[in-house]
Scaffold this motif. Structure first.
Motif, PDB file in Angstrom:
ATOM      1  N   VAL A 234      30.941   4.037  -9.085  1.00 59.31           N
ATOM      2  CA  VAL A 234      30.785   2.576  -9.061  1.00 59.31           C
ATOM      3  C   VAL A 234      29.532   2.189  -8.287  1.00 59.31           C
ATOM      4  CG1 VAL A 234      31.839   0.393  -8.375  1.00 59.31           C
ATOM      5  CG2 VAL A 234      33.268   2.217  -9.307  1.00 59.31           C
ATOM      6  N   THR A 235      29.315   2.764  -7.129  1.00 61.62           N
ATOM      7  CA  THR A 235      28.148   2.392  -6.331  1.00 61.62           C
ATOM      8  C   THR A 235      26.859   2.966  -6.895  1.00 61.62           C
ATOM      9  OG1 THR A 235      28.482   4.280  -4.838  1.00 61.62           O
ATOM     10  CG2 THR A 235      29.505   2.187  -4.216  1.00 61.62           C
ATOM     11  N   GLY A 236      26.961   4.047  -7.635  1.00 62.77           N
ATOM     12  CA  GLY A 236      25.756   4.683  -8.163  1.00 62.77           C
ATOM     13  C   GLY A 236      25.330   4.195  -9.527  1.00 62.77           C
ATOM     14  N   GLN A 237      26.269   3.656 -10.318  1.00 63.12           N
ATOM     15  CA  GLN A 237      25.965   3.298 -11.700  1.00 63.12           C
ATOM     16  C   GLN A 237      25.993   1.788 -11.970  1.00 63.12           C
ATOM     17  OE1 GLN A 237      24.935   5.600 -13.906  1.00 63.12           O
ATOM     18  NE2 GLN A 237      25.112   7.078 -12.234  1.00 63.12           N
ATOM     19  N   VAL A 238      26.775   1.034 -11.215  1.00 71.09           N
ATOM     20  CA  VAL A 238      26.914  -0.396 -11.484  1.00 71.09           C
ATOM     21  C   VAL A 238      25.915  -1.172 -10.637  1.00 71.09           C
ATOM     22  CG1 VAL A 238      28.480  -2.361 -11.561  1.00 71.09           C
ATOM     23  CG2 VAL A 238      29.358  -0.051 -11.992  1.00 71.09           C
ATOM     24  N   ASP A 239      25.143  -2.020 -11.277  1.00 74.64           N
ATOM     25  CA  ASP A 239      24.147  -2.847 -10.591  1.00 74.64           C
ATOM     26  C   ASP A 239      24.694  -4.243 -10.327  1.00 74.64           C
ATOM     27  OD1 ASP A 239      22.226  -0.903 -10.455  1.00 74.64           O
ATOM     28  OD2 ASP A 239      21.158  -1.554 -12.250  1.00 74.64           O
ATOM     29  N   TYR A 240      24.243  -4.810  -9.225  1.00 74.44           N
ATOM     30  CA  TYR A 240      24.698  -6.154  -8.847  1.00 74.44           C
ATOM     31  C   TYR A 240      24.024  -7.205  -9.723  1.00 74.44           C
ATOM     32  CZ  TYR A 240      26.474  -9.860  -5.856  1.00 74.44           C
ATOM     33  OH  TYR A 240      27.143 -10.957  -5.387  1.00 74.44           O
ATOM     34  N   ARG A 241      24.846  -8.126 -10.238  1.00 71.19           N
ATOM     35  CA  ARG A 241      24.341  -9.299 -10.943  1.00 71.19           C
ATOM     36  C   ARG A 241      25.300 -10.449 -10.668  1.00 71.19           C
ATOM     37  NH1 ARG A 241      24.039  -9.021 -17.326  1.00 71.19           N
ATOM     38  NH2 ARG A 241      26.203  -9.722 -17.135  1.00 71.19           N
ATOM     39  N   TYR A 242      24.762 -11.590 -10.274  1.00 70.98           N
ATOM     40  CA  TYR A 242      25.617 -12.739 -10.003  1.00 70.98           C
ATOM     41  C   TYR A 242      26.424 -13.084 -11.250  1.00 70.98           C
ATOM     42  CZ  TYR A 242      23.314 -13.406  -5.535  1.00 70.98           C
ATOM     43  OH  TYR A 242      22.853 -13.229  -4.255  1.00 70.98           O
ATOM     44  N   GLN A 243      27.682 -13.448 -11.014  1.00 69.67           N
ATOM     45  CA  GLN A 243      28.631 -13.661 -12.095  1.00 69.67           C
ATOM     46  C   GLN A 243      28.990 -15.143 -12.235  1.00 69.67           C
ATOM     47  OE1 GLN A 243      30.089 -10.819 -14.043  1.00 69.67           O
ATOM     48  NE2 GLN A 243      28.124 -10.232 -13.169  1.00 69.67           N
ATOM     49  N   PRO A 244      29.441 -15.540 -13.425  1.00 72.56           N
ATOM     50  CA  PRO A 244      30.027 -16.869 -13.551  1.00 72.56           C
ATOM     51  C   PRO A 244      31.373 -16.896 -12.839  1.00 72.56           C
ATOM     52  CG  PRO A 244      30.421 -15.628 -15.542  1.00 72.56           C
ATOM     53  CD  PRO A 244      29.539 -14.773 -14.672  1.00 72.56           C
TER      54      PRO A 244
ATOM     55  N   SER B  72      30.357  -3.050  -3.395  1.00 72.06           N
ATOM     56  CA  SER B  72      29.192  -3.934  -3.475  1.00 72.06           C
ATOM     57  C   SER B  72      28.174  -3.589  -2.398  1.00 72.06           C
ATOM     58  CB  SER B  72      29.633  -5.391  -3.347  1.00 72.06           C
ATOM     59  OG  SER B  72      28.522  -6.254  -3.289  1.00 72.06           O
ATOM     60  N   PHE B  73      28.642  -3.459  -1.166  1.00 71.29           N
ATOM     61  CA  PHE B  73      27.721  -3.071  -0.090  1.00 71.29           C
ATOM     62  C   PHE B  73      27.198  -1.654  -0.321  1.00 71.29           C
ATOM     63  CE2 PHE B  73      28.890  -6.036   3.702  1.00 71.29           C
ATOM     64  CZ  PHE B  73      28.599  -7.128   2.899  1.00 71.29           C
ATOM     65  N   GLY B  74      28.036  -0.785  -0.900  1.00 75.74           N
ATOM     66  CA  GLY B  74      27.577   0.566  -1.210  1.00 75.74           C
ATOM     67  C   GLY B  74      26.494   0.582  -2.259  1.00 75.74           C
ATOM     68  N   SER B  75      26.648  -0.254  -3.293  1.00 73.52           N
ATOM     69  CA  SER B  75      25.617  -0.344  -4.330  1.00 73.52           C
ATOM     70  C   SER B  75      24.327  -0.907  -3.760  1.00 73.52           C
ATOM     71  CB  SER B  75      26.120  -1.209  -5.481  1.00 73.52           C
ATOM     72  OG  SER B  75      25.139  -1.353  -6.478  1.00 73.52           O
ATOM     73  N   SER B  76      24.431  -1.895  -2.889  1.00 72.11           N
ATOM     74  CA  SER B  76      23.237  -2.461  -2.244  1.00 72.11           C
ATOM     75  C   SER B  76      22.501  -1.395  -1.437  1.00 72.11           C
ATOM     76  CB  SER B  76      23.647  -3.620  -1.335  1.00 72.11           C
ATOM     77  OG  SER B  76      22.572  -4.060  -0.547  1.00 72.11           O
ATOM     78  N   ALA B  77      23.258  -0.562  -0.704  1.00 71.85           N
ATOM     79  CA  ALA B  77      22.634   0.509   0.073  1.00 71.85           C
ATOM     80  C   ALA B  77      21.950   1.516  -0.842  1.00 71.85           C
ATOM     81  CB  ALA B  77      23.684   1.195   0.935  1.00 71.85           C
ATOM     82  N   ARG B  78      22.577   1.810  -1.989  1.00 74.52           N
ATOM     83  CA  ARG B  78      21.944   2.727  -2.950  1.00 74.52           C
ATOM     84  C   ARG B  78      20.621   2.165  -3.454  1.00 74.52           C
ATOM     85  NH1 ARG B  78      21.399   1.409  -8.480  1.00 74.52           N
ATOM     86  NH2 ARG B  78      23.595   0.824  -8.544  1.00 74.52           N
ATOM     87  N   ARG B  79      20.574   0.855  -3.754  1.00 73.31           N
ATOM     88  CA  ARG B  79      19.326   0.244  -4.243  1.00 73.31           C
ATOM     89  C   ARG B  79      18.195   0.393  -3.241  1.00 73.31           C
ATOM     90  NH1 ARG B  79      22.539  -4.282  -5.373  1.00 73.31           N
ATOM     91  NH2 ARG B  79      21.410  -5.463  -3.772  1.00 73.31           N
ATOM     92  N   SER B  80      18.513   0.298  -1.966  1.00 73.44           N
ATOM     93  CA  SER B  80      17.475   0.374  -0.936  1.00 73.44           C
ATOM     94  C   SER B  80      17.291   1.776  -0.378  1.00 73.44           C
ATOM     95  CB  SER B  80      17.802  -0.604   0.208  1.00 73.44           C
ATOM     96  OG  SER B  80      19.076  -0.331   0.759  1.00 73.44           O
TER      97      SER B  80
ATOM     98  N   ALA C 205      27.433   5.676   2.404  1.00 72.40           N
ATOM     99  CA  ALA C 205      28.547   6.562   2.756  1.00 72.40           C
ATOM    100  C   ALA C 205      29.529   5.871   3.700  1.00 72.40           C
ATOM    101  CB  ALA C 205      28.015   7.839   3.395  1.00 72.40           C
ATOM    102  N   HIS C 206      29.028   5.033   4.585  1.00 71.30           N
ATOM    103  CA  HIS C 206      29.902   4.357   5.553  1.00 71.30           C
ATOM    104  C   HIS C 206      30.974   3.538   4.855  1.00 71.30           C
ATOM    105  CE1 HIS C 206      30.872   2.132   9.317  1.00 71.30           C
ATOM    106  NE2 HIS C 206      31.178   1.182   8.449  1.00 71.30           N
ATOM    107  N   TYR C 207      30.603   2.863   3.764  1.00 76.54           N
ATOM    108  CA  TYR C 207      31.529   1.923   3.132  1.00 76.54           C
ATOM    109  C   TYR C 207      32.520   2.600   2.189  1.00 76.54           C
ATOM    110  CZ  TYR C 207      29.211  -1.968   5.335  1.00 76.54           C
ATOM    111  OH  TYR C 207      28.733  -2.855   6.276  1.00 76.54           O
ATOM    112  N   PHE C 208      32.585   3.918   2.220  1.00 76.14           N
ATOM    113  CA  PHE C 208      33.696   4.638   1.607  1.00 76.14           C
ATOM    114  C   PHE C 208      34.618   5.095   2.722  1.00 76.14           C
ATOM    115  CE2 PHE C 208      35.653   8.745   0.347  1.00 76.14           C
ATOM    116  CZ  PHE C 208      36.521   8.225  -0.608  1.00 76.14           C
ATOM    117  N   GLY C 209      35.729   4.405   2.880  1.00 78.17           N
ATOM    118  CA  GLY C 209      36.684   4.709   3.935  1.00 78.17           C
ATOM    119  C   GLY C 209      36.688   3.689   5.045  1.00 78.17           C
TER     120      GLY C 209
END
Length: 444
Positions: free
Chosen positions: A283-293, A365-373, A380-384
């Motif tokens: 989820v954190t590695g493949q899904v990108d953040y996009r604002y939703q309706p 979500s925070f994990g995906s943000s960390a992956r982007r940067s 890793a912190h936000y797993f657990g």
């Protein structure tokens, strides 16, 4: 059954004539056909689905207000050489969310914010600025000390933007709920007449029932403790519990695609901690953040997130929860606010259970943000683990308020900013205003 339970039926297929008109952007025609079927009264079992769709169609224009030309114009205001072909490429790449309204493409209200997250694809736009220095220092201290507690004081308010003089008004504002992380919950001040829900309410609020009052405010204080845990280092029991493993239509569904995906992600993994980590990494590695309706506009959220690889914090959480449940790992919803020294905002995340330790957390979500940067330590912190900069109000998705709201809720799934009802009618996002102010955030 309250009105808002109609959204439990979104998984039911619409009659094809209504679905075709909706998909081509003929919203007036779709509403007309819905009203004809509802007035006939011949299909009472279909009525909840039709009523929910009618609400969606009425609100859709608020979520997608811009024509294609208007959206291109907004981009060119910052990036003058931007071309129509580049716009098409961003749409095709899933960076720009759109719907058909009135026979033409309309663009999501926060499309520019979504584009700013990806400066490589939109280099002419002013990029998103995110300074994680203070957060990283807080996380490092939490990992070093094993846990960290924050004392937080917040003021929340909601205000009607429609006339309320002499009219019946009900309001709900989220307040801290009892949960593993929170204690010492105090209501310091509130608009007179507010009634707090029980501390264990699945979507905890303070509620008012009055007349002629347009604005409601609550100030509260609480302690939030975050424990640092590495799930892969935990000794686990050979037999894990069997709760929180069920489907919850219409969004936590074990579709054939998600079953196959969960099987592929967890193949050969015998430890539930390893299976949960494989799902988190996906989820954190493949899904990108996009604002939703508004979430009521979304169909089968977890399945669609896995297929589009786009979502926001709650969409990430629902995909993680669904895949964990398919893989035999108890998982559930948690949400409220992300609290920072400079402000607070709505946020969602997930919980998962490993016996004998108990509940752990995943903020995809925070994990995906960390992956982007490129910050894998933060990912890793936000797993657990989470962090103490939170306010938990909700422990369940699509749970009722206390007392249940009889009018249509603005958000029938989650409650992070509150709800207002005037003369029995729920106010839409354009008819109300809300705010959340951080008065104190101290790490103890």
């Amino acid at each position: 059954m309250t009105k808002n339970e109609a959204f439990l039926h979104l998984g039911d297929a619409l009659p094809t004539d209504i679905a075709r008109r909706r998909d081509m952007g003929d919203l007036e025609g779709a509403v007309r056909l819905i009203d004809q079927r509802l007035s006939g009264g011949k299909q009472p079992l279909l009525a909840p689905r039709l009523e929910a769709e009618r609400v969606r169609l009425e609100r859709l224009g608020h979520d997608y207000p811009f024509t294609r030309a208007e959206a291109v114009g907004q981009i060119r205001a910052e990036w003058p050489e931007f071309t129509e072909e580049q716009f098409d490429a961003l749409v095709d790449g899933g960076r720009i969310d759109w719907r058909m309204l009135g026979g033409e493409m309309h663009i999501h209200e926060r499309f520019l914010e979504s584009l700013r997250i990806y400066p490589r694809e939109a280099p002419g736009l002013r990029p998103e600025r995110a300074d994680h220095t203070e957060r990283d220092a807080m996380l490092a201290r939490m990992e070093r000390e094993g846990s960290l507690t924050a004392r937080i004081t917040l003021r929340a308010s909601i205000r009607a933007l429609v006339p309320v003089e002499g009219r019946a008004v009900q309001a709900w504002l989220p307040i801290p709920a009892a949960c593993p992380q929170q204690s010492g919950i105090q209501i310091l001040d509130a608009t007179p007449g507010g009634v707090p829900a029980p501390e264990d309410a699945p979507q905890r609020t303070i509620w008012w029932d009055t007349r002629g009052v347009s604005e409601f405010t609550v100030t509260y204080r609480y302690l939030h403790r975050a424990e640092y845990v590495n799930p892969l280092a935990l000794p686990l029991e050979p037999v894990q519990p069997a709760f929180d493993l069920e489907e919850q239509p219409p969004h936590i569904l074990f579709t054939p695609y998600l079953r196959a995906l969960a099987a592929r992600l967890t193949a050969g993994l015998t430890s539930p901690a390893e299976r949960a980590k494989a799902i988190y990494d996906y989820v954190t590695g493949q899904v990108d953040y996009r604002y939703q309706p508004a979430y009521l506009q979304l169909d089968c959220i977890a399945d669609q997130c896995a297929k589009t690889l786009r979502g926001d914090c709650g969409v990430f959480a629902l995909l993680f929860i669904t895949l964990c449940r398919i893989a035999g790992i108890p998982a559930r919803w948690q949400s409220g606010l992300s609290v920072r020294p400079d402000g607070a905002g709505p946020h969602d995340w997930a919980m998962f259970y490993l016996a004998p330790h108990g509940w752990l957390w995943a903020d995809c979500s925070f994990g995906s943000s960390a992956r982007r940067s490129g910050e894998d330590a933060r990912r890793a912190h936000y797993f657990g683990s989470l962090d103490p900069w939170r306010m938990v109000a909700n422990s369940a998705f699509q749970a009722p308020l206390t007392p249940p709201m009889t009018g249509w809720r603005q958000d029938p799934y989650d409650n992070q900013v509150g709800e207002l009802m005037v003369d029995g009618r729920g106010l839409d996002s354009t008819q109300r205003d809300w705010s959340q102010e951080v008065l104190e955030l101290e790490l103890l």
